[in-house]
Design a protein around this motif. Sequence first.
Motif, PDB file in Angstrom:
ATOM      1  N   ALA A 189       0.811  -1.215   0.000  1.00 32.19           N
ATOM      2  CA  ALA A 189       0.000   0.000   0.000  1.00 32.19           C
ATOM      3  C   ALA A 189       0.843   1.263   0.000  1.00 32.19           C
ATOM      4  O   ALA A 189       0.325   2.359  -0.226  1.00 32.19           O
ATOM      5  N   GLN A 231      -6.915   2.273  -4.140  1.00 31.51           N
ATOM      6  CA  GLN A 231      -6.754   3.702  -3.885  1.00 31.51           C
ATOM      7  C   GLN A 231      -6.848   4.529  -5.175  1.00 31.51           C
ATOM      8  O   GLN A 231      -6.561   5.719  -5.168  1.00 31.51           O
ATOM      9  N   ARG A 250      -4.978   4.395  -7.711  1.00 36.86           N
ATOM     10  CA  ARG A 250      -3.668   4.662  -8.300  1.00 36.86           C
ATOM     11  C   ARG A 250      -3.521   3.771  -9.531  1.00 36.86           C
ATOM     12  O   ARG A 250      -3.909   2.597  -9.508  1.00 36.86           O
TER      13      ARG A 250
END
Length: 392
Positions: free
Chosen positions: A200, A287, A289
């Motif tokens: 993460a 997230q 991304r």
Amino acid sequence: MCGRPVRAPRARLGLAFGLLLAAPATAHAGNGLLPRTPVLHQDEHCLTVVDRSAQPVVHLRYTIPYSDVCLSADEPADSRSHQLLAFCHGDPAARPVPRWHTRGELERDIAAGFGPPDPVFAEDVLEDSPDYAGCWHLITAPGEHRPITCAAARPGVDWDTRDLPVGTYLVRGYTYEPPGSAWWPRHGLFKIVDDASDPAASPPALAIANRDTFLWKGQVMRVRLCVDAMPGTTVTLAHGRNIAEPAWSPFIVDMPVVSGTVDLDFLPPAELAGEFLTLRAEIVDPQDRRFIAFMQGEISVQVSGAPAGGEAPVGVDDEPPPTSYDFCVDDPAADAEVECPAPASTTSPDTSDDPAAGEPGCGCRGPAPLPLLAPLLVLLRRRPRLRPGQAP
């Protein structure tokens, strides 16, 4: 015409051919039609995770197909040299990369007659191009032009990643030799992280392991992805024609993936038989991304079906591939001194019709000169070779 020996490099020379066409009519460099000497990368892997908390310096090995040190009379003093650069993204295989690093380099070459006439577009210079703003980083030292010799190539290059933003990078070799400087991408990508134990803590990364691929009509390609991402990540795969700006057609959408090797199947649509294709993969983590990877090669889809026994899916045979011939290791004369012909200026009166006229110094190796058109032919985009027994 005198030419360098032509081996089959692992990267295309099509861009170099385009550069020669773009050169101004006043530039008659003695090296103009010669193929540019490639950077041949070694120890290539699909995806390498670099944990800077453990080891921030990556050793990059490369070799060359022959020594190339003899300049024509009108070449810059630092011509025929190599550099290594890292990029924060890749590109479709057929998309040209800007030819110059900085505006200053371009202006110097224009003044010497080795660049295109003004105006020069931002896409021609890395530091001016919006697509590469903040995205390219020198691996070799600033101002360092490495000679194209085994003495320079054999030790390799140490890449210090400490000043780079966390992310995924493509390494390219660069041959500076105006007017046709050329790029040589390294197969596979590097993911730079500060803590590899926490997925993460860094954005997702993936790379496509497949290289140039030959498919019969109706044959499945097994696409191998190398993934490093947190749980809950998905990938979307798309195909497009192998051109500079493909129109992408997704064939796998939001497929869940985990870190490691992921194999997915691609069956080219029947209407694309006879085409040259390439692939694009986008990875997205929880997230939001993202990272986009491109296949570093093309898919040749034939117009005929597979012969009996040849219908099995085509995938990645070896990752990394077996070691190939290395001139700097396997040739006992690799470090022998090169005897350069006496350079002759190409601005002298035209003697092309005089068979007794001398040739310009062109840095030749090997006793057999190439025919006039041979350098042009090797600059054209290579197609996958026919397999034994295949009809042309």
